[in-house]
Design a protein around this motif. Structure first.
Motif, PDB file in Angstrom:
ATOM      1  N   ARG A  50       0.857  -1.194   0.000  1.00 48.00           N
ATOM      2  CA  ARG A  50       0.000   0.000   0.000  1.00 48.00           C
ATOM      3  C   ARG A  50       0.889   1.238   0.000  1.00 48.00           C
ATOM      4  N   VAL A  52       2.623   4.275   1.039  1.00 45.00           N
ATOM      5  CA  VAL A  52       2.962   4.945   2.284  1.00 45.00           C
ATOM      6  C   VAL A  52       4.434   5.395   2.189  1.00 45.00           C
ATOM      7  N   VAL A  90      -4.545  -0.325   5.185  1.00 48.26           N
ATOM      8  CA  VAL A  90      -3.846  -1.418   5.876  1.00 48.26           C
ATOM      9  C   VAL A  90      -4.819  -2.574   6.087  1.00 48.26           C
ATOM     10  N   ALA A 108       4.512  -0.731   5.349  1.00 47.15           N
ATOM     11  CA  ALA A 108       5.057  -0.244   6.629  1.00 47.15           C
ATOM     12  C   ALA A 108       4.206  -0.907   7.701  1.00 47.15           C
ATOM     13  N   ILE A 109       4.182  -2.226   7.679  1.00 46.05           N
ATOM     14  CA  ILE A 109       3.244  -2.962   8.535  1.00 46.05           C
ATOM     15  C   ILE A 109       3.887  -3.292   9.883  1.00 46.05           C
ATOM     16  N   SER A 110       3.262  -2.770  10.925  1.00 45.77           N
ATOM     17  CA  SER A 110       3.823  -2.979  12.263  1.00 45.77           C
ATOM     18  C   SER A 110       3.487  -4.376  12.776  1.00 45.77           C
ATOM     19  N   ARG A 115      -2.030  -8.687  15.864  1.00 47.67           N
ATOM     20  CA  ARG A 115      -1.906  -9.204  14.496  1.00 47.67           C
ATOM     21  C   ARG A 115      -1.221 -10.566  14.475  1.00 47.67           C
ATOM     22  N   ILE A 266      -4.416   7.552  10.315  1.00 50.22           N
ATOM     23  CA  ILE A 266      -4.829   6.619   9.273  1.00 50.22           C
ATOM     24  C   ILE A 266      -5.728   5.538   9.869  1.00 50.22           C
ATOM     25  N   SER A 268      -7.519   2.227  10.833  1.00 43.75           N
ATOM     26  CA  SER A 268      -7.072   0.858  11.161  1.00 43.75           C
ATOM     27  C   SER A 268      -5.564   0.696  11.296  1.00 43.75           C
ATOM     28  N   SER A 269      -4.863   1.817  11.531  1.00 47.49           N
ATOM     29  CA  SER A 269      -3.414   1.726  11.771  1.00 47.49           C
ATOM     30  C   SER A 269      -3.150   1.573  13.265  1.00 47.49           C
ATOM     31  N   THR A 270      -1.916   1.320  13.607  1.00 41.01           N
ATOM     32  CA  THR A 270      -1.568   1.203  15.019  1.00 41.01           C
ATOM     33  C   THR A 270      -1.725   2.563  15.710  1.00 41.01           C
ATOM     34  N   PHE A 305       1.310   9.488  13.487  1.00 41.69           N
ATOM     35  CA  PHE A 305       1.521   8.356  12.591  1.00 41.69           C
ATOM     36  C   PHE A 305       2.958   7.846  12.769  1.00 41.69           C
ATOM     37  N   ASP A 306       3.349   6.928  11.883  1.00 41.06           N
ATOM     38  CA  ASP A 306       4.668   6.308  11.968  1.00 41.06           C
ATOM     39  C   ASP A 306       5.771   7.355  11.782  1.00 41.06           C
ATOM     40  N   GLU A 332       7.815   0.488  17.465  1.00 41.06           N
ATOM     41  CA  GLU A 332       7.221  -0.619  16.704  1.00 41.06           C
ATOM     42  C   GLU A 332       8.243  -1.096  15.687  1.00 41.06           C
ATOM     43  N   TYR A 334       8.556  -2.989  11.814  1.00 39.31           N
ATOM     44  CA  TYR A 334       7.817  -3.422  10.630  1.00 39.31           C
ATOM     45  C   TYR A 334       8.252  -4.833  10.264  1.00 39.31           C
TER      46      TYR A 334
HETATM   47  N1  GLU Z   1       2.529   0.962  10.662  1.00 45.94           N
HETATM   48  C1  GLU Z   1       1.145   1.203  10.759  1.00 45.94           C
HETATM   49  C2  GLU Z   1       0.380  -0.078  10.911  1.00 45.94           C
HETATM   50  O1  GLU Z   1       0.898  -1.104  10.619  1.00 45.94           O
HETATM   51  C3  GLU Z   1       0.589   2.002   9.605  1.00 45.94           C
HETATM   52  C4  GLU Z   1       0.614   1.299   8.313  1.00 45.94           C
HETATM   53  C5  GLU Z   1      -0.022   2.062   7.152  1.00 45.94           C
HETATM   54  O2  GLU Z   1      -0.901   2.881   7.340  1.00 45.94           O
HETATM   55  O3  GLU Z   1       0.386   1.765   6.037  1.00 45.94           O
HETATM   56  O4  GLU Z   1      -0.720  -0.054  11.351  1.00 45.94           O
END
Ligand code: GLU
Length: 373
Positions: A50, A52, A90, A108-110, A115, A266, A268-270, A305-306, A332, A334
């Motif tokens: 996605r 980012v 995400v 950039a998936i935490s 999860r 964002i 559904s983000s962390t 955000f990140d 966090e 990734y």
């Molecule tokens: N790192 C954050 C997550 O995994 C944001 C990821 C994103 O919005 O792409 O939730």
């Protein structure tokens, strides 16, 4: 059928058939024992991603970014064929991975405990965390006297002051003008009215050094003195309000300053999960650019955000417009995400470790994150 053929040696035709059967059996066994090999050789792996920046973005119709480069290097290392599938959020990316529509996801998936219950993750590919972005013009280290002086309420009050001073000044001027023993030195209009204005202004500030002699002048003076008391009270209240408002809207320096502010993030983000847990009012967007836009247009006071994503923006597209403030407040990492029990995880980890050992990872990191002077 030739009996000799059965008894002593297989005829050519039968020998060929037997060989083909043996080969097929061996291949079937290979496929059953090693599904990774079987699927991999069959078709391209579907890699969900996605947008980012700087991990993934589109440039002239091509996907570029750290995560894209990293995945391409891993795939090359492992000799895997793959293609990217771009997801909007995400949540979409994770859903595609969970249902097996994608073989894995990289952006950039935490890696989070929650999860981890539904997915498998690779070894960490990047150290990240959450941080805050604010508009550059909201950053000032001391309470600004100028902001208070230039506040609309105070300017209005000063305007009213200049207008109403003219009323007692004229009344006093006309009543004192005829008196030889009067308060005014000059009897002609402009110097006289200037003197009277000076008197009215200094009375308002409770600093008058002379008093009218005429009866009307004295009545006006008394009324003006009472007006002054009210004026000073209103003035004090206006300055106090301006200072309080400035403090309320004032600097955001860390997560402790976020309650009560409008925070963009964002969906559904962390970060969204963090803000929800802290009961902080959030504006959730699918794309990070929309959060930046809300900040620029004054629709949000901050973006949470990140950290690497915000830092990249503040150094590129948002330079001079927005700035990252305060520490990274939630660390966090990734990772590349896989459906649970994915046969590719081990393989990808091996490729990733090789890239870390042979310097490729560092080269990619420097390409995207080291500021060249
Ligand atoms: N790192 C954050 C997550 O995994 C944001 C990821 C994103 O919005 O792409 O939730």
């Amino acid at each position: 059928m030739d009996l000799n053929c059965w008894k002593f040696e297989l005829c050519n035709n039968q020998r060929l058939k037997l060989l083909v059967n043996l080969a097929c059996g061996f291949l079937t066994l290979l496929v059953m024992v090693n599904p990774v090999y079987a699927q991999k050789s069959a078709e391209s792996l579907q890699v969900a991603t996605r947008i980012v920046p700087p991990f993934v973005f589109e440039q002239e119709g091509q996907l570029v970014g750290f995560s894209i480069d990293l995945w391409r290097s891993i795939a090359e290392q492992l000799n895997m064929k793959s293609e990217f599938v771009v997801k909007t959020t995400v949540a979409d990316l994770l859903a595609a991975t969970k249902t097996g529509k994608a073989d894995m996801g990289i952006a950039a998936i935490s890696i989070t405990a929650e999860r981890e219950q539904d997915f498998d993750f690779s070894q960490p590919v990047f150290d990240s965390g959450l941080q805050i972005l604010v508009p550059s013009d909201s950053i000032s280290n001391s309470p600004s006297l100028w902001t208070v002086i230039a506040s609309p309420a105070l300017l209005q009050l000063v305007g009213v002051f200049f207008l109403i001073v003219l009323i007692p000044a004229h009344l006093v001027y006309f009543s004192e003008r005829g008196k030889t023993e009067g308060m005014l030195v000059s009897k002609s209009y402009f110097p006289g009215i200037f003197e009277a204005c000076w008197w009215a202004a200094s009375t308002l500030a409770t600093q008058a050094d002379a008093m009218p002699r005429s009866a009307l002048g004295r009545v006006v003076a008394i009324m003006w003195m009472f007006t002054s008391v009210i004026f000073v009270a209103v003035f004090t209240a206006t300055v106090t309000t301006a200072l309080t408002v400035q403090q309320l809207q004032g600097n955001i320096q860390g997560p402790q300053d976020l309650p009560g502010k409008r925070v963009a993030t964002i969906a559904s983000s962390t970060s969204a999960a963090f803000l929800l847990k802290q009961n902080i009012q959030t504006l959730e967007f699918p794309r990070i650019e929309q959060a930046y836009e809300a900040l620029a247009k004054g629709g949000a006071d901050a973006v949470v955000f990140d950290a690497p994503v915000l830092l990249y923006y503040s150094a590129h597209g948002g330079k001079g417009k927005a700035q990252v403030v305060g520490p990274v407040f939630r660390e966090e990492s990734y990772g590349i995400v896989f459906p649970s029990h994915s046969p590719y995880r081990e393989l990808v980890n091996k490729g990733l470790l090789t890239l870390k050992e042979n310097g490729t990872y560092q080269r990619l990191y420097d390409k995207w994150f080291t500021v060249q002077n």
